[in-house]
Motif scaffolding. Structure first.
Motif, PDB file in Angstrom:
ATOM      1  N   UNK A   1       0.839  -1.196   0.000  1.00 44.10           N
ATOM      2  CA  UNK A   1       0.000   0.000   0.000  1.00 44.10           C
ATOM      3  C   UNK A   1       0.873   1.245   0.000  1.00 44.10           C
ATOM      4  N   UNK A   2       1.941   1.199   0.803  1.00 42.29           N
ATOM      5  CA  UNK A   2       2.855   2.341   0.822  1.00 42.29           C
ATOM      6  C   UNK A   2       3.513   2.517  -0.538  1.00 42.29           C
ATOM      7  N   UNK A   3       3.860   1.381  -1.180  1.00 38.33           N
ATOM      8  CA  UNK A   3       4.496   1.444  -2.488  1.00 38.33           C
ATOM      9  C   UNK A   3       3.599   2.078  -3.534  1.00 38.33           C
ATOM     10  N   UNK A   4       2.279   1.846  -3.417  1.00 37.40           N
ATOM     11  CA  UNK A   4       1.372   2.453  -4.378  1.00 37.40           C
ATOM     12  C   UNK A   4       1.379   3.975  -4.249  1.00 37.40           C
ATOM     13  N   UNK A   5       1.659   4.460  -3.049  1.00 36.60           N
ATOM     14  CA  UNK A   5       1.632   5.893  -2.827  1.00 36.60           C
ATOM     15  C   UNK A   5       2.975   6.541  -3.141  1.00 36.60           C
ATOM     16  N   UNK A   6       4.016   5.746  -3.228  1.00 40.37           N
ATOM     17  CA  UNK A   6       5.326   6.323  -3.490  1.00 40.37           C
ATOM     18  C   UNK A   6       5.819   5.863  -4.851  1.00 40.37           C
ATOM     19  N   UNK A   7       6.611   4.783  -4.871  1.00 33.52           N
ATOM     20  CA  UNK A   7       7.144   4.310  -6.142  1.00 33.52           C
ATOM     21  C   UNK A   7       6.407   3.055  -6.607  1.00 33.52           C
ATOM     22  N   UNK A   8       6.137   2.954  -7.917  1.00 34.29           N
ATOM     23  CA  UNK A   8       5.424   1.793  -8.459  1.00 34.29           C
ATOM     24  C   UNK A   8       6.340   0.580  -8.587  1.00 34.29           C
ATOM     25  N   UNK A   9       6.662  -0.038  -7.451  1.00 34.53           N
ATOM     26  CA  UNK A   9       7.563  -1.189  -7.463  1.00 34.53           C
ATOM     27  C   UNK A   9       6.871  -2.408  -8.065  1.00 34.53           C
TER      28      UNK A   9
ATOM     29  N   UNK B   1      11.486  -0.093 -11.402  1.00 33.16           N
ATOM     30  CA  UNK B   1      11.802  -1.443 -11.870  1.00 33.16           C
ATOM     31  C   UNK B   1      13.258  -1.774 -11.618  1.00 33.16           C
ATOM     32  N   UNK B   2      14.136  -0.789 -11.833  1.00 34.72           N
ATOM     33  CA  UNK B   2      15.547  -1.004 -11.538  1.00 34.72           C
ATOM     34  C   UNK B   2      15.780  -1.306 -10.069  1.00 34.72           C
ATOM     35  N   UNK B   3      15.114  -0.552  -9.192  1.00 33.42           N
ATOM     36  CA  UNK B   3      15.214  -0.826  -7.755  1.00 33.42           C
ATOM     37  C   UNK B   3      14.762  -2.243  -7.444  1.00 33.42           C
ATOM     38  N   UNK B   4      13.635  -2.639  -8.026  1.00 32.41           N
ATOM     39  CA  UNK B   4      13.098  -3.975  -7.774  1.00 32.41           C
ATOM     40  C   UNK B   4      14.016  -5.062  -8.320  1.00 32.41           C
ATOM     41  N   UNK B   5      14.612  -4.827  -9.484  1.00 34.52           N
ATOM     42  CA  UNK B   5      15.506  -5.820 -10.072  1.00 34.52           C
ATOM     43  C   UNK B   5      16.739  -6.045  -9.195  1.00 34.52           C
ATOM     44  N   UNK B   6      17.178  -5.004  -8.500  1.00 36.55           N
ATOM     45  CA  UNK B   6      18.301  -5.174  -7.570  1.00 36.55           C
ATOM     46  C   UNK B   6      17.914  -6.132  -6.450  1.00 36.55           C
ATOM     47  N   UNK B   7      16.682  -6.028  -5.964  1.00 37.76           N
ATOM     48  CA  UNK B   7      16.213  -6.939  -4.914  1.00 37.76           C
ATOM     49  C   UNK B   7      16.097  -8.366  -5.444  1.00 37.76           C
ATOM     50  N   UNK B   8      15.607  -8.500  -6.681  1.00 39.69           N
ATOM     51  CA  UNK B   8      15.485  -9.834  -7.282  1.00 39.69           C
ATOM     52  C   UNK B   8      16.854 -10.470  -7.438  1.00 39.69           C
ATOM     53  N   UNK B   9      17.811  -9.724  -7.985  1.00 35.66           N
ATOM     54  CA  UNK B   9      19.155 -10.263  -8.184  1.00 35.66           C
ATOM     55  C   UNK B   9      19.789 -10.650  -6.856  1.00 35.66           C
ATOM     56  N   UNK B  10      19.529  -9.872  -5.815  1.00 31.60           N
ATOM     57  CA  UNK B  10      20.056 -10.195  -4.495  1.00 31.60           C
ATOM     58  C   UNK B  10      19.457 -11.482  -3.953  1.00 31.60           C
ATOM     59  N   UNK B  11      18.207 -11.742  -4.313  1.00 34.12           N
ATOM     60  CA  UNK B  11      17.506 -12.917  -3.795  1.00 34.12           C
ATOM     61  C   UNK B  11      17.859 -14.202  -4.547  1.00 34.12           C
TER      62      UNK B  11
ATOM     63  N   UNK C   1      19.818   3.043 -13.901  1.00 36.15           N
ATOM     64  CA  UNK C   1      20.142   3.880 -12.753  1.00 36.15           C
ATOM     65  C   UNK C   1      19.446   3.360 -11.490  1.00 36.15           C
ATOM     66  N   UNK C   2      18.198   2.980 -11.620  1.00 35.96           N
ATOM     67  CA  UNK C   2      17.485   2.419 -10.479  1.00 35.96           C
ATOM     68  C   UNK C   2      18.145   1.156  -9.957  1.00 35.96           C
ATOM     69  N   UNK C   3      18.609   0.319 -10.888  1.00 29.88           N
ATOM     70  CA  UNK C   3      19.290  -0.915 -10.484  1.00 29.88           C
ATOM     71  C   UNK C   3      20.584  -0.597  -9.745  1.00 29.88           C
ATOM     72  N   UNK C   4      21.347   0.358 -10.241  1.00 26.19           N
ATOM     73  CA  UNK C   4      22.608   0.717  -9.587  1.00 26.19           C
ATOM     74  C   UNK C   4      22.362   1.300  -8.199  1.00 26.19           C
ATOM     75  N   UNK C   5      21.357   2.156  -8.084  1.00 29.67           N
ATOM     76  CA  UNK C   5      21.019   2.726  -6.780  1.00 29.67           C
ATOM     77  C   UNK C   5      20.554   1.631  -5.818  1.00 29.67           C
ATOM     78  N   UNK C   6      19.690   0.743  -6.311  1.00 31.15           N
ATOM     79  CA  UNK C   6      19.201  -0.340  -5.465  1.00 31.15           C
ATOM     80  C   UNK C   6      20.305  -1.270  -5.016  1.00 31.15           C
ATOM     81  N   UNK C   7      21.230  -1.577  -5.915  1.00 29.03           N
ATOM     82  CA  UNK C   7      22.358  -2.444  -5.568  1.00 29.03           C
ATOM     83  C   UNK C   7      23.253  -1.786  -4.529  1.00 29.03           C
ATOM     84  N   UNK C   8      23.500  -0.489  -4.701  1.00 34.61           N
ATOM     85  CA  UNK C   8      24.339   0.235  -3.733  1.00 34.61           C
ATOM     86  C   UNK C   8      23.687   0.261  -2.360  1.00 34.61           C
TER      87      UNK C   8
END
Length: 313
Positions: A180-188, A237-247, A299-306
């Motif tokens: 719910x919080x994600x819907x209000x902020x970033x569309x993860x 999507x880049x942020x989310x992909x960093x989480x997927x790759x980590x998992x 860029x989102x992926x790089x930020x998420x990975x960092x």
């Protein structure tokens, strides 16, 4: 084969969308064994749906707030052999469920995803919007198979899985997809990507299947058809992909993305330039959007990975 259709809902603002989604499932050529509406922490909506649909199973999300928790609640509630998921702002064509079920005739198939077409609220597709990025609005995109074929992961709003397989791997992880919080902020997103990879890793030889005959229409609001949302969705999507790759590891977690970036996106950019030279000037906009979309996703992926690395240090 018995199929339980799960629709996760969260707001009364989508009341007419929810009604259209339920009606499309009720009108399937092959009727579902049951329809389950999972309400995400909204008591008023839960009560209203129970009154509106006495013949439908309406339950509250008993897991963590958000889409992943709702999907897990739906799978736990289901009693069919197959759990099929449909977005609450989508409508399924009459042969949708039949096509999904047919994909499971092969016992190696653990998940089947269908074709999702955009239904633009504005009445037409924005001329600058590249088909290669239809995933930003939850739809099948150019670069995916056009015929029945194995794929790495299905898209979560038009997908079905063997019910026992969902529970066997612990369901959808709640730290990746939308809340719910994600819907209000970033569309993860990407909860279904991580789930499909994890499921395949746990079952060597298991196959995810793309079935183009399992067709739904997904409503795209005017806001989501704008460039600001497009750019925000790519970054998320880049942020989310960093989480997927980590998992699940970068090899599996980014295999499809690398192929798409190396083949479909360059071809799409060249196609846009060529179309502009032939008189379709918005082709330049589509080419530019491909470049910008790739840059923002990266860029989102790089930020998420960092962020993940800093969190572990």
């Amino acid at each position: 084969m018995k199929s339980s259709v799960v629709i996760c809902v969260y707001t009364e603002e989508r009341w007419e969308d929810i009604r259209a989604a339920v009606e499309s499932v009720e009108n399937q050529r092959r009727r579902p064994y049951e329809i389950i509406l999972v309400v995400d922490y909204n008591t008023d909506l839960h009560l209203r749906l129970k009154q509106e649909y006495p013949g439908v199973t309406v339950v509250e999300n008993t897991n963590e707030k958000g889409l992943s928790g709702g999907k897990n609640t739906g799978a736990a509630t289901a009693s069919g052999d197959i759990v099929a998921y449909l977005d609450d702002d989508a409508v399924a064509e009459p042969g949708w469920l039949e096509a999904l079920e047919e994909g499971f005739q092969d016992p190696t198939i653990v998940g089947v995803g269908g074709q999702t077409r955009p239904l633009w609220a504005t009445g037409r597709r924005p001329r600058w919007f590249p088909h290669e990025f239809d995933w930003t609005v939850g739809c099948t995109y150019r670069g995916m198979p056009t015929v029945r074929a194995p794929i790495r992961n299905v898209m979560g709003g038009n997908a079905a899985f063997r019910r026992e397989a969902v529970g066997a791997v612990g369901g959808f992880h709640t730290g990746i997809g939308r809340s719910v919080q994600g819907r209000k902020s970033r569309p993860l997103g990407c909860e279904e990507t991580e789930f499909c990879i994890r499921l395949s890793q746990s079952r060597p030889g298991a196959v995810m299947l793309f079935e183009p005959d399992a067709v739904i229409g997904h409503k795209v609001s005017a806001q989501r058809a704008g460039f600001a949302y497009f750019r925000s969705r790519c970054y998320a999507e880049g942020l989310s992909k960093a989480l997927v790759a980590s998992s699940v590891g970068t090899d599996d977690g980014l295999s499809s993305e690398r192929a798409h970036a190396m083949k479909a996106l360059p071809l799409g950019a060249l196609r846009g330039v060529g179309e502009a030279l032939r008189g379709d000037l918005p082709g330049l906009g589509r080419a530019a959007a491909i470049v910008i979309g790739l840059a923002w996703t990266t860029w989102g992926y790089l930020v998420g990975t960092a962020r993940l690395k800093l969190g572990r240090s």
